[in-house]
Design a protein around this motif. Structure first.
Motif, PDB file in Angstrom:
ATOM      1  N   GLU A 100      -0.341  -2.666  -9.153  1.00 43.81           N
ATOM      2  CA  GLU A 100       0.075  -2.727  -7.755  1.00 43.81           C
ATOM      3  C   GLU A 100      -0.029  -4.152  -7.214  1.00 43.81           C
ATOM      4  O   GLU A 100      -1.015  -4.850  -7.421  1.00 43.81           O
ATOM      5  N   PHE A 101       1.030  -4.579  -6.513  1.00 40.72           N
ATOM      6  CA  PHE A 101       1.064  -5.852  -5.802  1.00 40.72           C
ATOM      7  C   PHE A 101       1.312  -5.544  -4.327  1.00 40.72           C
ATOM      8  O   PHE A 101       1.979  -4.548  -3.994  1.00 40.72           O
ATOM      9  N   THR A 102       0.814  -6.392  -3.440  1.00 43.31           N
ATOM     10  CA  THR A 102       1.067  -6.203  -2.008  1.00 43.31           C
ATOM     11  C   THR A 102       1.561  -7.509  -1.395  1.00 43.31           C
ATOM     12  O   THR A 102       1.150  -8.598  -1.798  1.00 43.31           O
ATOM     13  N   ILE A 103       2.459  -7.369  -0.417  1.00 41.76           N
ATOM     14  CA  ILE A 103       2.997  -8.518   0.311  1.00 41.76           C
ATOM     15  C   ILE A 103       2.987  -8.182   1.802  1.00 41.76           C
ATOM     16  O   ILE A 103       3.465  -7.115   2.199  1.00 41.76           O
ATOM     17  N   PRO A 104       2.437  -9.053   2.646  1.00 43.07           N
ATOM     18  CA  PRO A 104       2.461  -8.782   4.098  1.00 43.07           C
ATOM     19  C   PRO A 104       3.896  -8.678   4.605  1.00 43.07           C
ATOM     20  O   PRO A 104       4.750  -9.496   4.264  1.00 43.07           O
ATOM     21  N   VAL A 132      -6.410 -15.747   9.739  1.00 41.00           N
ATOM     22  CA  VAL A 132      -5.213 -15.748   8.894  1.00 41.00           C
ATOM     23  C   VAL A 132      -5.099 -14.378   8.229  1.00 41.00           C
ATOM     24  O   VAL A 132      -5.960 -13.997   7.434  1.00 41.00           O
ATOM     25  N   PRO A 133      -4.055 -13.595   8.523  1.00 43.04           N
ATOM     26  CA  PRO A 133      -3.913 -12.261   7.923  1.00 43.04           C
ATOM     27  C   PRO A 133      -3.470 -12.340   6.460  1.00 43.04           C
ATOM     28  O   PRO A 133      -2.829 -13.303   6.041  1.00 43.04           O
ATOM     29  N   PHE A 134      -3.785 -11.322   5.715  1.00 39.32           N
ATOM     30  CA  PHE A 134      -3.360 -11.248   4.335  1.00 39.32           C
ATOM     31  C   PHE A 134      -3.257  -9.779   3.920  1.00 39.32           C
ATOM     32  O   PHE A 134      -3.820  -8.885   4.556  1.00 39.32           O
ATOM     33  N   SER A 135      -2.522  -9.545   2.865  1.00 41.94           N
ATOM     34  CA  SER A 135      -2.542  -8.240   2.197  1.00 41.94           C
ATOM     35  C   SER A 135      -3.365  -8.404   0.930  1.00 41.94           C
ATOM     36  O   SER A 135      -3.579  -9.515   0.447  1.00 41.94           O
ATOM     37  N   THR A 150       3.235 -17.602   4.461  1.00 40.83           N
ATOM     38  CA  THR A 150       3.316 -18.977   4.953  1.00 40.83           C
ATOM     39  C   THR A 150       4.746 -19.263   5.408  1.00 40.83           C
ATOM     40  O   THR A 150       5.650 -18.445   5.210  1.00 40.83           O
ATOM     41  N   ARG A 151       4.949 -20.424   5.998  1.00 42.13           N
ATOM     42  CA  ARG A 151       6.304 -20.775   6.426  1.00 42.13           C
ATOM     43  C   ARG A 151       7.232 -20.973   5.238  1.00 42.13           C
ATOM     44  O   ARG A 151       8.444 -20.779   5.342  1.00 42.13           O
ATOM     45  N   PHE A 190       5.099 -17.240   0.322  1.00 39.95           N
ATOM     46  CA  PHE A 190       3.838 -16.525   0.114  1.00 39.95           C
ATOM     47  C   PHE A 190       2.919 -17.343  -0.779  1.00 39.95           C
ATOM     48  O   PHE A 190       3.374 -18.107  -1.630  1.00 39.95           O
ATOM     49  N   GLU A 191       1.633 -17.176  -0.570  1.00 40.50           N
ATOM     50  CA  GLU A 191       0.631 -17.769  -1.438  1.00 40.50           C
ATOM     51  C   GLU A 191      -0.361 -16.683  -1.838  1.00 40.50           C
ATOM     52  O   GLU A 191      -0.643 -15.772  -1.053  1.00 40.50           O
ATOM     53  N   THR A 192      -0.874 -16.808  -3.042  1.00 41.31           N
ATOM     54  CA  THR A 192      -1.777 -15.782  -3.559  1.00 41.31           C
ATOM     55  C   THR A 192      -3.077 -16.416  -4.047  1.00 41.31           C
ATOM     56  O   THR A 192      -3.069 -17.486  -4.657  1.00 41.31           O
ATOM     57  N   MET A 193      -4.179 -15.754  -3.753  1.00 40.38           N
ATOM     58  CA  MET A 193      -5.487 -16.127  -4.294  1.00 40.38           C
ATOM     59  C   MET A 193      -6.044 -14.934  -5.059  1.00 40.38           C
ATOM     60  O   MET A 193      -5.925 -13.796  -4.610  1.00 40.38           O
ATOM     61  N   VAL A 194      -6.647 -15.198  -6.188  1.00 37.55           N
ATOM     62  CA  VAL A 194      -7.212 -14.151  -7.028  1.00 37.55           C
ATOM     63  C   VAL A 194      -8.694 -14.426  -7.221  1.00 37.55           C
ATOM     64  O   VAL A 194      -9.087 -15.536  -7.574  1.00 37.55           O
TER      65      VAL A 194
END
Length: 427
Positions: free
Chosen positions: A278-282, A359-362, A381-382, A385-389
């Protein structure tokens, strides 16, 4: 009246005669004809002598050659039948028996692996005779219908195999998948696929995944349906589910502008294990014009650290990793904390003299092991998207403990000196 009575009696008598003739015919019906011994190659007969207890040539019921070159043999003297499939060089590709059903499921429930030294002599003899090049690792034991069955985990020419042998030394089940695409070689030959190439049509997707997910392993224009997407209204998040397979890594790419060359990888690749990921995107407005696609690539051994490892059934560690992060906070240092508002949505809050920056995130949260957790944050982001793991390992300290975390950004592992840090979880 008497005429009718005699006519009925005549009918009954004829039915009785017919029934007796049918019974006699059944009792004296000829047995299933065996394949002529001269048709069966000596190499296959030698193999059957080692695979079947009390082998008799007349037990070979059928011997057929498939157009692909595969050889199919059925053997059975009594009520049970065993089927063996060989390649053109007489190497065994598959073996099945109708004595037991779903042996793989039976052994999947058992995790008590034992060293090969504990195998009964009859089983060990059969294993060495049928598979002389097999490098044994360990075995599992199961008891079905009062019989002990043994599933051996071994390697033949760098390919992992799991032959099943009963207590009398008879081979019950075997299959080999030399290209590692999830389909046995015998099945691929029967379907016209290439058993030596995991991607027969060169479209980037393994044959097994295409076959399972409505693709066509022989037609590159028919791709498997492995991506599903829906909107989680409660979290205001787009949830993307990707069906995976073993031996490949999967990732998402997002295109915000619609151009052909403007695809950007979203986060790091995930090692496939045959389960859905599963992946999520705001979905904060930026997602309206975004396009998403799934990519697949060969496994990068550096990604093993990021992969979800199957949960171990036995562990002496008492780890208190929560099943959900909803309503919890994680402090990550430097005045920052992660606040999880729902099951897929949260906020990164950074305090300062002037107030808090939010800063909101999914996110997705999984527990690949009892003392490990994996947290993936996706920010809007403008630019896209950016992802942190965060790969989290729980370390016990007294009555409580803390997580030692490794952070990854945009799919790249950061410097180990900067990537290791400690976070505390508020409960």
């Amino acid at each position: 009246m008497s005429t009718d009575y005699r006519w009925i009696k005549l009918i009954d008598f004829r039915l009785l005669i017919s029934s007796v003739l049918i019974i006699i015919a059944l009792e004296n019906s000829p047995p299933v004809m065996a394949a002529p011994p001269e048709e069966v190659p000596r190499a296959i007969q030698d193999f059957l002598e080692g695979a079947v207890a009390d082998f008799k040539p007349e037990g070979v019921r059928s011997y057929d050659k498939h157009s692909s070159g595969m050889i199919c043999v059925e053997y059975g003297l009594k009520s049970h039948t065993s089927t063996f499939k060989f390649d053109a060089e007489y190497n065994l590709l598959e073996s099945t028996s109708d004595r037991f059903i779903d042996l793989a499921g039976t052994f999947a429930e058992n995790d008590d692996r034992q060293p090969l030294l504990r195998l009964p002599s009859e089983v060990e003899h059969t294993l060495r005779a049928l598979f002389p090049s097999l490098e044994g690792i360990n075995f599992l034991k199961a008891v079905l219908q009062g019989e002990s069955l043994y599933q051996i985990n071994g390697i033949i020419n760098s390919v992992e195999v799991f032959p099943v042998i009963d207590q009398k030394g008879q081979l019950l089940e075997y299959s080999i998948d030399r290209d590692g695409d999830g389909l046995g070689d015998a099945y691929e030959l029967n379907c016209g696929f290439n058993p030596n190439d995991s991607d027969s049509d060169k479209d980037g997707f393994p044959d097994g995944l295409e076959h399972l997910k409505d693709g066509d392993p022989l037609d590159p224009s028919v791709l498997p349906k492995i991506l599903k997407m829906y909107h989680d209204l409660e979290s205001n998040v787009m949830v993307i589910t990707v069906s995976t397979c073993n031996g490949k890594s999967f990732f998402l790419e997002v295109n915000m502008a619609g151009g052909k060359g403007e695809w950007e990888k979203l986060g790091e690749s995930v090692l496939g294990d045959g389960k859905d990921k599963e992946f999520t995107i705001p979905s904060d407005g930026f997602f309206v014009n975004a396009m998403v696609r799934v990519g697949i690539e060969e496994v990068d051994q550096n990604l093993v650290l990021n992969a979800d490892v199957p949960t171990r059934k036995k562990s002496n560690k008492n780890c208190n990793i929560p099943s959900s992060l909803r309503g919890r906070e994680i402090a990550i240092g430097q005045g920052k904390r992660l606040v999880f508002r729902s099951t897929r949505r949260g906020e990164m809050v950074e305090g300062s003299n002037r107030g808090n920056m939010v800063v909101p995130f999914s996110y997705t949260f999984s527990k690949p092991d009892r003392c490990k957790a994996r947290l993936v944050l996706t920010f809007t982001t403008r630019q896209g998207f950016e992802t942190m793991v965060y790969e989290l390992t729980f370390v016990s300290k007294g009555g409580g403990g803390e997580f030692i975390a490794k952070k990854f950004g945009k799919g790249r592992k950061e410097n180990a000196g900067q990537g290791n840090f400690t976070i505390s979880m508020n409960r």
